[in-house]
Design an enzyme around this catalytic site. Structure first.
Site, PDB file in Angstrom:
ATOM      1  N   HIS A 387     -17.677  38.218  32.492  1.00  0.00           N
ATOM      2  CA  HIS A 387     -16.553  37.317  32.194  1.00  0.00           C
ATOM      3  C   HIS A 387     -15.313  38.117  31.780  1.00  0.00           C
ATOM      4  CE1 HIS A 387     -14.853  33.469  30.508  1.00  0.00           C
ATOM      5  NE2 HIS A 387     -14.182  34.344  29.771  1.00  0.00           N
ATOM      6  N   GLU A 388     -15.487  38.990  30.785  1.00  0.00           N
ATOM      7  CA  GLU A 388     -14.341  39.764  30.291  1.00  0.00           C
ATOM      8  C   GLU A 388     -13.841  40.755  31.338  1.00  0.00           C
ATOM      9  OE1 GLU A 388     -12.874  38.703  27.833  1.00  0.00           O
ATOM     10  OE2 GLU A 388     -14.429  37.517  26.845  1.00  0.00           O
ATOM     11  N   HIS A 391     -11.338  38.996  33.475  1.00  0.00           N
ATOM     12  CA  HIS A 391      -9.995  39.035  32.872  1.00  0.00           C
ATOM     13  C   HIS A 391      -9.327  40.386  33.119  1.00  0.00           C
ATOM     14  CE1 HIS A 391     -10.262  35.254  30.788  1.00  0.00           C
ATOM     15  NE2 HIS A 391     -11.254  35.625  30.003  1.00  0.00           N
ATOM     16  N   HIS A 394      -8.387  41.211  36.678  1.00  0.00           N
ATOM     17  CA  HIS A 394      -7.214  40.393  36.999  1.00  0.00           C
ATOM     18  C   HIS A 394      -5.951  41.075  36.458  1.00  0.00           C
ATOM     19  CE1 HIS A 394      -5.366  36.043  36.945  1.00  0.00           C
ATOM     20  NE2 HIS A 394      -4.670  36.882  37.684  1.00  0.00           N
TER      21      HIS A 394
END
Length: 598
Positions: A387-388, A391, A394
């Site tokens: 998940h991180e 981020h 991105h």
């Protein structure tokens, strides 16, 4: 289960903070450097009246902002490593003061820009080739004209910017450092110190008495400070409400959404669509109660898998390999960036005494991405890692492909890449399951993800909306009011089969996201968009990968809804959310069918 000090953790599991500054002394030199430059920005006051001065000011402001971002990143990362270290809190205070001073000095710019005769900014852009790159940035400022105050008023507000964040800062310090949880017995009978970081381990225990004790102890500890926590929360709500009023927004919700051109209807559609489909969620709760063979189902039973398999502890290095397998649909380039992040030590892996709880990704234009984890060897933390990384990659793409001014993506886009990665991981685990039981276990994981991110987060979003609407209607709320509103929403969302323990009514006080006003709904929209994108990646292959990478590279160069439209997703309609709930129902059907055949 022993909570280590930071010095006891191997450096290879700590983020490479020296990549930003080698030490605080070097940080201090940059702070002094930027303090000297700040007055140069103020010298432009009253002079934003031609294209040359406008361009020079923007470029100077970018130069200063980049240094400030780097200083802030370092100070906040160090402060979060160990919230009990006074020297880190000192430099955090210093940069916050400097940021407040910067905001005060620059407060003239937007009012002065908006005070120009109609069409002036467009004329400046037409006259200057160098200004064309800032066209979207400038026109976005013009669109906010009804909500910008005079230069003097903006300056006054900026002087209070540090003070206005005091509620959030106090909450963070209290929950990370000052709150003291007692020891409770774990499955093996050992007494273990409960922490925010290991709470999820207890809630995943197969021993119901362990789960119950952890739930009650965790919430009772927050309850002891309930009035202080309510005061902090309401102070934050009041701050946002007042700011929205003086800026002529119809509501605090609109004030948080409109700068990114997100319609209030998008927020309301989320709550309305989920509310209309709560029968699916109630069906899930009823099925879970039945399959766990419980007379009563409580909140502390939610994290327990419906399918009982031995969940092995996953070493951090194993977690990395699992993630790399899962993201293969994103292509070699994406995987190589992931590997670079591991090699270059983007990640602070393990919990230590005083470390900030939870997980996040941050950094700045002139640094590597940084990821905070509190890795606890459970599968949930593998999802936290991927998940991180979503981020951070991105951010990596955005910073590599956009100028500084557009390098930050909007909040609405912030959770999409992370949930795309999570969806790919879920699909990978289901596909690679070694037998029927393991497959059902991972199906259950996907159900739980939608349960948490869509249904529960939407409940949080409705809670925020109700609280803010009360304050906007001059209806003050007590601690008991907050607990009752939260309790009533739990009744609505979790349905008639869920038994609600009174300790859980303080649950609102355990949610740090409420201090990032109207942020939490984007976990739901992020999962919905991420689920749709992951489906495209798996089914369409390279063409979908290229569209998605263009989204990642776009940063903040356009409004979120427009960027997603280019990927092929329209978030202004209920359809993406309805598709996700349809998937939830399909997973329930699969679960019932497979378990019913045994």
């Amino acid at each position: 289960m022993k909570l280590l000090t930071r010095n006891e953790i191997d450096n290879k599991y700590k983020w490479n903070i020296e990549n930003l500054y080698k030490d605080i002394d070097e940080w201090e030199l940059d702070l002094e450097k930027v303090k000297i430059q700040l007055p140069e920005l103020g010298a432009f006051a009253g002079k934003i009246n031609n294209n040359e001065n406008l361009l020079t000011y923007i470029e100077k402001d970018i130069q200063v902002s980049r240094i400030l971002d780097k200083l802030r990143s370092y100070a906040y990362l160090r402060a979060d490593e160990d919230t009990s270290k006074a020297e880190f809190q000192v430099i955090k205070g210093k940069i916050n003061s400097c940021l407040s001073e910067s905001a005060s000095i620059s407060a003239f710019f937007i009012p002065e820009l908006l005070g120009l005769p109609h069409g002036s900014v467009e004329k400046f852009i037409e006259e200057s080739e160098e200004l064309k790159i800032y066209e979207f940035y400038l026109k976005n400022i013009l669109s906010e004209k009804p909500h910008i105050l005079s230069a003097e008023q903006e300056n006054i507000i900026s002087l209070f910017s540090d003070t206005l964040c005091a509620s959030e800062s106090t909450y963070d310090i209290f929950t990370s450092s000052d709150i003291a949880f007692p020891k409770i017995k774990y499955e093996n009978g050992d007494e273990v110190e409960l922490t925010s970081g290991n709470y999820s381990i207890f809630m995943n225990s197969k021993n119901r008495e362990v789960r119950k004790a952890a739930f009650k102890t965790y919430h009772d500890t927050y309850n002891k400070s309930r009035n202080m926590l309510a005061t902090l929360f309401m102070s934050n709500v009041n701050m946002v409400t007042v700011d929205a009023k003086i800026r002529n927004y119809k509501s605090s919700l609109e004030s948080c959404l409109k700068p990114n051109n997100i319609s209030v209807e998008v927020y309301n559609n989320l709550i309305d669509t989920v509310s209309k489909n709560l029968s699916s969620f109630h069906r899930y709760i009823k099925l879970k109660k039945k399959l766990l063979n419980l007379d009563e189902i409580h909140m502390y039973d939610l994290a327990v898998p419906i399918v009982d398999i031995e969940e092995s502890k996953i070493k951090y290095e194993e977690a990395i390999e699992i993630c790399l397998e899962a993201i293969k649909p994103l292509g070699e380039e994406y995987s190589n960036i992931f590997k670079e992040g591991i090699k270059e030590r983007w990640i602070d892996v393990f919990e230590n005494k005083g470390k900030c709880t939870g997980g996040y990704s941050r950094g700045c234009y002139d640094s590597m991405p940084y990821i905070l984890l509190n890795y606890n060897y459970l599968l949930g933390e593998v999802f936290g890692l991927i998940h991180e990384m979503g981020h951070s990659i991105h951010s990596y793409y955005s910073r590599k492909n956009q100028p500084y001014i557009y390098s930050r993506y909007a909040w609405f886009c912030a959770e999409i890449a992370s949930h795309t990665n999570e969806a790919l991981l879920r699909a990978h685990l289901i596909k690679k399951a070694k037998d029927k039981k393991e497959k059902l276990y991972f199906i259950n994981k996907e159900l739980d993800s939608i349960r948490w991110q869509v249904f529960t987060r939407t409940m949080f979003a409705e809670f925020e909306k109700i609280i803010h609407e009360n304050i906007e209607s001059n209806n003050p709320l007590s601690t008991d009011d907050l607990c009752k509103i939260y309790h009533d929403l739990n009744v609505k969302y979790f349905g008639p089969d869920m038994v609600l323990d009174k300790e859980g009514d303080i649950g609102w006080a355990t949610i740090p996201h409420f201090y990032a006003n109207f942020y939490v709904y984007q976990y739901a929209t992020g999962l919905v968009a991420g689920t749709a994108i992951s489906k495209m990646l798996i089914e369409e292959g390279e063409s979908a990968v290229e569209r998605y990478k263009e989204f990642l590279k776009s940063g903040g160069s356009n409004y979120p809804i427009e960027l997603l439209n280019k990927v092929g997703i329209d978030m202004t309609t209920p359809k993406p959310l309805e598709d996700t709930i349809k998937r939830f129902d399909e997973l329930l059907d699969m679960m019932e069918k497979e378990l019913g055949s045994e």
